[in-house]
Design a protein around this motif. Structure first.
Motif, short mmCIF file in Angstrom:
data_model
loop_
_atom_site.label_atom_id
_atom_site.label_comp_id
_atom_site.label_asym_id
_atom_site.label_seq_id
_atom_site.Cartn_x
_atom_site.Cartn_y
_atom_site.Cartn_z
N ALA A 212 0.83 -1.21 0.00
CA ALA A 212 0.00 0.00 0.00
C ALA A 212 0.86 1.26 0.00
N ALA A 213 2.07 1.18 0.55
CA ALA A 213 2.85 2.38 0.85
C ALA A 213 2.97 3.34 -0.34
N VAL A 214 3.44 2.82 -1.47
CA VAL A 214 3.68 3.68 -2.62
C VAL A 214 2.39 4.35 -3.07
N TYR A 215 1.32 3.55 -3.15
CA TYR A 215 0.05 4.07 -3.66
C TYR A 215 -0.55 5.06 -2.68
N LEU A 216 -0.36 4.75 -1.39
CA LEU A 216 -0.82 5.67 -0.37
C LEU A 216 -0.19 7.04 -0.61
N ALA A 217 1.09 7.04 -0.87
CA ALA A 217 1.79 8.30 -1.08
C ALA A 217 1.23 9.02 -2.31
N ILE A 218 1.01 8.26 -3.38
CA ILE A 218 0.48 8.89 -4.60
C ILE A 218 -0.88 9.52 -4.34
N TYR A 219 -1.77 8.76 -3.69
CA TYR A 219 -3.12 9.28 -3.46
C TYR A 219 -3.08 10.48 -2.52
N ALA A 220 -2.21 10.44 -1.53
CA ALA A 220 -2.12 11.55 -0.60
C ALA A 220 -1.68 12.82 -1.33
#
Lengths: 340, 528
Positions: A212-220
């Motif tokens: 999730a980490a990378v995508y979390l960063a993108i969405y944030a």
């Protein structure tokens, strides 16, 4: 307007049926084109599945190679192989993996649930946490909490997935011993269904978080900039001057508008998420589709490669449709425009 | 189990060990029960060793399928399914007496018919390595259900060495006879006669083996179950060993650079024994068809330009021995009195000068592509080491990456200049060594054949005579002669006799006891 009721309903019926027919035709067409491309791509890569088996057996002779080639159907010319393959696709037959000695459909069916569980969990974590953090950062733009969130999300974005995974294992499994390091369930222990569920959940935490980490960063990041943009629009000022509470404004006015670009990107990335799962599934020995395809590619197990590519293409097409539908739900203007 | 109990148990086991195992069947010492967790990597496609001989298949299938003999670390035969055996004076007739009461996992008794069917029908059809040996059988008979007599067309010295469970796994005739072997649905159940049977295989996760209750050796197997876990990531495998999640690792489960660190762990011990039958030889393969590698002097120069001791220490972390020639020192008929190639850049340069291969203005004499085998970090490091070494004498090596399929295709089809290869010795030079050098085995498209393209009628003759010679002395003489010629000619640049680490939990007993180590049946393995 003096149209009769039946005419109206008939018109509507056609309006619904026709697009569906067209859509199905398009879907089948797209799938067949994809299948053909997959076939050409897969066979264009250098390497011979039969030689791979020989290389891993420590011994080979011409007879073994010829036997395997005949068995794999690789002794036929390419156009014939392609025709056989497309015929199978139309009849929903994904073929047989001689390498694994099992039908491809069974191989995919036993691996798909694990991958869907992993990616869906990771996707949900990334989307909810990403949007919440993005909104928090957006409405506090420029303040220290925004800066902190920005730094954290940039760090997460920059970190290689496998490295983050290994570090989480070191901390939570090796040092603290809170969570299992790999696998999807504890092997060789009798468990009630509820215990089993808890056990799987415990195994899911680290891989899902890493993925999730990378995508979390993108969405944030995306949510933040989108929120900032929307916040300065006139209708927000109107809402404020109407005396709406901050929470109400964020939830009903800012977020609903700001989330559209996030939905677009998320919809496109849901497919890519399965690809990213390959690395995580390897690090955490998660028995999913990602590893199946990785192994299949290395071994040039053509039926399995083609089968997974096809299933993934279908998943991506379906996800795009779902994204479309969500768009219409969030923003009625989309439906209107589409109708006109 | 606390430490004191543990000490007592190991003392007891030690005491029993002293009494030794007389020939014939005895109840082996060991505590009953327990689960052994270990690693299988990569996951095998199927478990039937008669049909698939990839490394993981053999490791795991060794528990399920058994054969007539076992071999000690010096490759001397020990009883397996056969309690005794006889070889006739003319070395053409081999008689094996089976143990009574052997059953397959489905309850059917194993008889001489199953052995004959496996060795003369199924294996020659499906097992490349066994085919080369068992096609030499002229007739096979079963005078009674527990006796098998093989008659060979001509004497073939390594015949008695071919009955370990990786070369000659015995399969049930009643399941395979008259069927398409590879498509037989029973392949999914993997029915053998070994001490463990397949209970469950969750693909991508683990393979669960349980005790075969009808096993013919009294008291065995000691363990209740073995779980082979699929752990694809090397770092995760090391963590699993450190945490005690697994109690045994084999082959490359632990990467060479992690070996020294993990060997310090208090709960495990490490051994490199148990690979004697395979005795993997790591070498630099030069395509002898292409200039300048078709010149003996060039190949000798390469041999001299690589500091193989440093390679062993720096890249292989000391796991192995410098190879001196085509036959491994761990196997039979090794000749140590051959031409020695000391590390000497001057000698290498002189040889290259002598060939007329002079350095250009940039110091480079020749540029040669090197296909890096995609078998992990170590191969990459070794390639870089070799590039640097050869660069010092003006041979410019250019590394090319590829994946397994690409490597296997290029190597098999002679489409390479330089590459690395790891080839097993398989217990006898007639099986594992001659194949790399004899002209009759130059076969395009076939890996582990004479892919370098070396051809020398004298070498062909010596290997041929040695394979059918009936006395070991005669064979030694012939193999010594051929080793001397080969080391002079350097068709292949032999680098390392590679060792692999087995890490075992200190409570485990009798794990590595034969020349096939972790591939053995594990009936005698126990915790304490």
């Amino acid at each position: 307007m003096s149209m009769s009721a039946s005419a109206v309903s008939g018109g509507r019926g056609a309006a619904i049926v026709l697009p569906i027919v067209g859509w199905v035709a398009k879907f089948v067409g797209v799938v067949l084109v994809i299948a053909t491309f997959n076939f050409i791509l897969v066979h264009a890569a250098p390497g011979d599945p039969v030689q791979v088996i020989a290389s891993q057996s420590g011994a080979a002779d011409a007879k073994l190679l010829a036997q395997l080639r005949a068995e794999y159907g690789l002794d036929k010319p390419y156009p014939v192989q392609l025709a056989i393959y497309l015929k199978r696709v139309v009849t929903l037959d994904l073929g047989y993996s001689y390498r694994q000695q099992r039908p491809v459909r069974a191989l995919i069916a036993e691996r798909l649930p694990a991958t869907l569980l992993l990616t869906a969990t990771a996707f949900l974590i990334a989307l909810t946490a990403g949007v919440v953090l993005g909104v928090l950062a957006g409405v506090r733009a420029g303040r220290w909490s925004d800066t902190l969130l920005t730094i954290v999300s940039l760090l997460l974005y920059a970190m290689p997935v496998f490295w983050l995974g290994l570090m989480l294992v070191l901390l939570f499994s090796v040092k603290l011993d809170w969570l299992p390091a790999f696998g999807y369930v504890t092997i060789g222990v009798e468990m009630s269904p509820l215990q089993r569920l808890g056990d799987i959940a415990a195994h899911l935490v680290l891989p899902a978080t890493s993925l999730a980490a990378v995508y979390l960063a993108i969405y944030a990041r995306l949510t933040r900039s989108s929120v900032i943009e929307v916040m300065h629009q006139d209708f927000i000022k109107t809402a404020r001057s109407k005396g709406l509470t901050q929470g109400n404004i964020i939830a009903r006015h800012i977020l609903r508008n700001a989330i559209l670009p996030v939905v677009t990107v998320a919809g496109m990335q849901a497919g890519a998420l399965v690809g990213g799962a390959v690395v995580i599934e390897t690090v955490f020995a998660w028995p999913g589709l990602g590893r199946l395809i990785y192994d299949a590619v290395l071994q040039r197990d053509y039926p399995v490669m083609l089968g997974i590519f096809l299933v993934m293409s279908v998943i991506v097409i379906v996800l795009n449709l779902i994204t479309d539908a969500i768009y219409r739900l969030i923003d009625p203007r989309v439906a209107l425009r589409a109708a006109s | 189990m606390n430490r004191r109990e543990f000490a007592k148990l190991s003392l007891a086991a030690g005491a029993m060990g002293i009494t030794g195992f007389p020939l014939g069947i005895t109840r082996s010492a060991g505590q009953a029960g327990g689960t052994l967790n270990t690693i299988i990597q990569p996951e095998p496609p199927i478990l039937v060793t008669a049909l698939n001989q990839q490394q993981p298949t053999l490791t795991l299938g060794g528990k399920i399928y058994e054969s007539l003999l076992r071999y000690d670390f010096d490759l001397k035969p020990l009883p397996g399914l056969a309690q005794s055996w006889e070889v006739s004076e003319d070395r053409k007739t081999y008689t094996f007496k089976l143990y009574p009461n052997i059953t397959f996992h489905d309850g059917t008794p194993l008889t001489a018919d199953d052995v004959i069917f496996s060795v003369t029908k199924l294996l020659p059809e499906t097992h490349a390595r066994a085919r080369g040996i068992f096609v030499r059988v002229e007739s096979a008979e079963a005078p009674d259900p527990l006796t098998v007599v093989f008659k060979l067309k001509t004497p073939f010295a390594p015949f008695l060495g071919a009955f370990d469970c990786t070369t000659a796994p015995i399969v049930p005739k009643h399941i395979y006879e008259g069927t398409d072997y590879r498509k037989n649905p029973a392949n999914q159940k993997a029915i053998g006669c070994g001490p463990f049977k397949l209970k469950e295989w969750v693909r991508g996760s683990h393979v669960h083996l349980v005790k075969h209750e009808g096993y013919y050796r009294p008291g065995e197997p000691h363990l209740d179950e073995i779980i082979y876990r699929v752990i694809p990531d090397a770092a995760s495998r090391s963590v699993a060993l450190e945490q005690g999640t697994v109690q045994l690792t084999q082959w490359s489960d632990v990467e060479a650079f992690d070996v020294q660190r993990l060997a310090q762990l208090p709960n495990v011990s490490m051994t490199t024994k148990g690979y004697e039958l395979f005795a993997p030889h790591q070498w630099l393969e030069l395509n002898n068809r292409i200039a300048p590698m078709n010149d003996k002097r060039f190949r000798q120069a390469v041999m001299s330009a690589i500091d193989r001791k440093a390679l062993l220490q720096r890249v292989y972390f000391g796991l192995g021995k410098v190879a001196t020639g085509p036959v491994s020192s761990k196997t039979r008929f090794y000749e140590k009195d051959v031409k020695q190639y000391e590390y000497s850049l001057d000698k290498a340069k002189a040889l290259l000068d002598d060939m007329g291969l002079k350095p250009g203005p940039d110091g480079k004499r020749v540029s040669i592509p090197y296909l890096v085998p995609p078998y992990g970090e170590i191969y990459q490091r070794a390639a870089e080491f070799i590039r640097q070494s050869l660069g010092r004498v003006g041979i410019d090596v250019q590394l090319q990456g590829t994946d397994i399929a690409g490597w296997a295709e290029k190597c098999g089809n002679w489409d390479f200049s330089m590459t690395m290869n790891l080839v097993y010795q398989l217990g006898d030079p007639a099986i594992g060594v001659s194949r790399t050098y004899i002209s009759s085995n130059i076969r395009k498209g076939v890996l582990f054949s004479n892919t370098a393209g070396y051809s020398n009628p004298e070498v062909d003759r010596l290997f041929e005579e040695a394979a059918v010679a009936t006395s070991d002395d005669k064979r030694q003489e012939l193999y010594s002669a051929v080793q001397k010629i080969l080391v002079e000619d350097v068709p292949i640049v032999w680098l390392i006799e590679q060792d692999y680490p087995n890490f075992t939990d200190k409570r485990l007993k009798n794990v590595i006891t034969t020349a096939i180590g972790v591939h053995e049946t594990f009936g005698a393995v126990s915790f304490g």
